[in-house]
Design a protein around this motif. Structure first.
Motif, PDB file in Angstrom:
ATOM      1  N   ALA A  63      12.396 -14.776  -3.961  1.00  0.00           N
ATOM      2  CA  ALA A  63      13.089 -13.395  -4.531  1.00  0.00           C
ATOM      3  C   ALA A  63      13.292 -12.135  -3.908  1.00  0.00           C
ATOM      4  N   ILE A  64      14.016 -11.080  -4.002  1.00  0.00           N
ATOM      5  CA  ILE A  64      14.176 -10.342  -3.210  1.00  0.00           C
ATOM      6  C   ILE A  64      13.242  -9.407  -3.637  1.00  0.00           C
ATOM      7  N   VAL A  65      12.492  -8.230  -3.042  1.00  0.00           N
ATOM      8  CA  VAL A  65      11.924  -6.997  -3.862  1.00  0.00           C
ATOM      9  C   VAL A  65      12.137  -5.788  -2.373  1.00  0.00           C
ATOM     10  N   TYR A  66      12.589  -5.483  -2.966  1.00  0.00           N
ATOM     11  CA  TYR A  66      13.342  -3.744  -2.595  1.00  0.00           C
ATOM     12  C   TYR A  66      12.207  -2.913  -3.077  1.00  0.00           C
ATOM     13  N   VAL A  67      12.139  -2.334  -1.283  1.00  0.00           N
ATOM     14  CA  VAL A  67      11.105  -1.332  -0.958  1.00  0.00           C
ATOM     15  C   VAL A  67      11.643   0.272  -0.594  1.00  0.00           C
ATOM     16  N   ARG A  68      11.633   1.012  -0.468  1.00  0.00           N
ATOM     17  CA  ARG A  68      12.740   2.734   0.013  1.00  0.00           C
ATOM     18  C   ARG A  68      12.113   2.321   1.634  1.00  0.00           C
ATOM     19  N   ASN A  69      10.724   1.801   2.605  1.00  0.00           N
ATOM     20  CA  ASN A  69      10.688   1.595   3.911  1.00  0.00           C
ATOM     21  C   ASN A  69      10.765   0.623   4.353  1.00  0.00           C
ATOM     22  N   ARG A  70      10.466   0.245   5.969  1.00  0.00           N
ATOM     23  CA  ARG A  70       9.686  -0.811   6.424  1.00  0.00           C
ATOM     24  C   ARG A  70       8.187  -0.258   6.233  1.00  0.00           C
ATOM     25  N   LYS A  71       7.643   0.657   6.039  1.00  0.00           N
ATOM     26  CA  LYS A  71       5.687   0.586   6.300  1.00  0.00           C
ATOM     27  C   LYS A  71       5.703  -0.257   4.855  1.00  0.00           C
ATOM     28  N   ARG A  72       6.423   0.610   3.580  1.00  0.00           N
ATOM     29  CA  ARG A  72       6.362  -0.008   2.247  1.00  0.00           C
ATOM     30  C   ARG A  72       6.126  -1.383   2.331  1.00  0.00           C
ATOM     31  N   THR A  73       7.105  -1.645   2.890  1.00  0.00           N
ATOM     32  CA  THR A  73       7.793  -3.488   3.205  1.00  0.00           C
ATOM     33  C   THR A  73       6.618  -4.382   3.889  1.00  0.00           C
ATOM     34  N   LYS A  74       6.033  -3.586   5.203  1.00  0.00           N
ATOM     35  CA  LYS A  74       4.931  -4.484   5.489  1.00  0.00           C
ATOM     36  C   LYS A  74       3.815  -4.572   4.561  1.00  0.00           C
ATOM     37  N   GLU A  75       3.508  -3.360   3.710  1.00  0.00           N
ATOM     38  CA  GLU A  75       2.532  -3.281   2.828  1.00  0.00           C
ATOM     39  C   GLU A  75       2.555  -4.504   1.837  1.00  0.00           C
ATOM     40  N   TYR A  76       3.448  -4.686   1.369  1.00  0.00           N
ATOM     41  CA  TYR A  76       3.858  -5.316   0.260  1.00  0.00           C
ATOM     42  C   TYR A  76       4.190  -6.768   0.359  1.00  0.00           C
ATOM     43  N   ALA A  77       4.686  -7.189   1.712  1.00  0.00           N
ATOM     44  CA  ALA A  77       4.433  -8.346   2.623  1.00  0.00           C
ATOM     45  C   ALA A  77       2.867  -8.762   2.287  1.00  0.00           C
ATOM     46  N   GLN A  78       2.097  -8.364   2.880  1.00  0.00           N
ATOM     47  CA  GLN A  78       0.754  -8.678   3.009  1.00  0.00           C
ATOM     48  C   GLN A  78       0.208  -8.903   1.822  1.00  0.00           C
ATOM     49  N   ILE A  79       0.743  -7.700   0.582  1.00  0.00           N
ATOM     50  CA  ILE A  79      -0.200  -7.904  -0.456  1.00  0.00           C
ATOM     51  C   ILE A  79      -0.272  -9.105  -1.218  1.00  0.00           C
ATOM     52  N   LEU A  80       1.361  -9.229  -0.751  1.00  0.00           N
ATOM     53  CA  LEU A  80       1.886 -11.021  -1.461  1.00  0.00           C
ATOM     54  C   LEU A  80       1.191 -12.537  -0.641  1.00  0.00           C
ATOM     55  N   GLN A  81       1.262 -11.389   0.500  1.00  0.00           N
ATOM     56  CA  GLN A  81       0.295 -12.589   1.402  1.00  0.00           C
ATOM     57  C   GLN A  81      -0.999 -13.476   1.041  1.00  0.00           C
ATOM     58  N   ALA A  82      -1.651 -11.939   0.333  1.00  0.00           N
ATOM     59  CA  ALA A  82      -2.965 -12.070   0.141  1.00  0.00           C
ATOM     60  C   ALA A  82      -3.428 -12.488  -1.817  1.00  0.00           C
ATOM     61  N   ALA A  83      -2.287 -12.607  -2.306  1.00  0.00           N
ATOM     62  CA  ALA A  83      -1.942 -13.462  -3.636  1.00  0.00           C
ATOM     63  C   ALA A  83      -1.755 -14.530  -3.169  1.00  0.00           C
ATOM     64  N   GLY A  84      -1.528 -15.368  -1.772  1.00  0.00           N
ATOM     65  CA  GLY A  84      -0.661 -16.311  -1.930  1.00  0.00           C
ATOM     66  C   GLY A  84       0.734 -16.919  -1.457  1.00  0.00           C
ATOM     67  N   ILE A  85       1.591 -15.845  -2.106  1.00  0.00           N
ATOM     68  CA  ILE A  85       2.801 -15.500  -2.172  1.00  0.00           C
ATOM     69  C   ILE A  85       3.550 -15.745  -0.601  1.00  0.00           C
ATOM     70  N   LYS A  86       4.445 -16.237  -0.269  1.00  0.00           N
ATOM     71  CA  LYS A  86       5.166 -16.381   0.743  1.00  0.00           C
ATOM     72  C   LYS A  86       5.630 -15.563   0.884  1.00  0.00           C
ATOM     73  N   ALA A  87       5.356 -14.335   2.072  1.00  0.00           N
ATOM     74  CA  ALA A  87       6.600 -13.728   1.533  1.00  0.00           C
ATOM     75  C   ALA A  87       6.685 -12.875   3.860  1.00  0.00           C
ATOM     76  N   ASP A  88       7.512 -12.642   3.768  1.00  0.00           N
ATOM     77  CA  ASP A  88       7.465 -11.740   5.524  1.00  0.00           C
ATOM     78  C   ASP A  88       8.761 -10.468   5.222  1.00  0.00           C
TER      79      ASP A  88
END
Length: 88
Positions: A63-88
Motif C-alpha cells: 500500500a502507499i499512504v500519501y501525506v503532505r510533507n516529509r515530517k508527516r511521512t516519518k511520523e506515519y512510518a513510525q506509527i505503522l512500525q509500532a503497529a507491526g506494519i513494515k513501513a519506510d
C-alpha cells in the motif's frame, strides 16, 4: 532498488530527485494517476491514524499512504512500525 514518487514535482524538482538518487533519465515514468488495478480511498474523519491502521491491517500486499510533507511521512512510518506494519 529505490523508488521515488511525487505527485506535483516541477521539472527542476524531478531533475534534482534524479540527480540526488543517481537515477538515469530512462527510469522516469510519468503517467496519469488513473489505474484500473489500483483503488483510491479518501476519508474525511477525525482519527485518521486509527482508520489508516484499520485499513492497512486488513490489506494483503503493498500500500502507499500519501501525506503532505516529509515530517508527516516519518511520523506515519513510525506509527505503522509500532503497529507491526513494515513501513519506510
Amino acid at each position: 532498488p529505490f523508488l521515488a514518487l511525487t505527485a506535483t514535482a516541477t521539472p527542476e524538482v524531478k531533475a534534482d530527485i534524479m540527480k540526488q538518487l543517481k537515477f538515469p533519465a530512462t527510469t522516469v515514468f510519468q503517467k496519469s494517476f488513473e489505474r484500473n488495478n489500483l483503488s483510491y480511498l479518501v476519508y474525511h474523519m477525525e482519527d485518521k491514524q486509527r482508520k489508516m491502521l484499520e485499513i492497512l491491517s486488513s490489506v494483503k500486499g503493498t500500500a502507499i499512504v500519501y501525506v503532505r510533507n516529509r515530517k508527516r511521512t516519518k511520523e506515519y512510518a513510525q506509527i505503522l512500525q509500532a503497529a507491526g506494519i513494515k513501513a519506510d
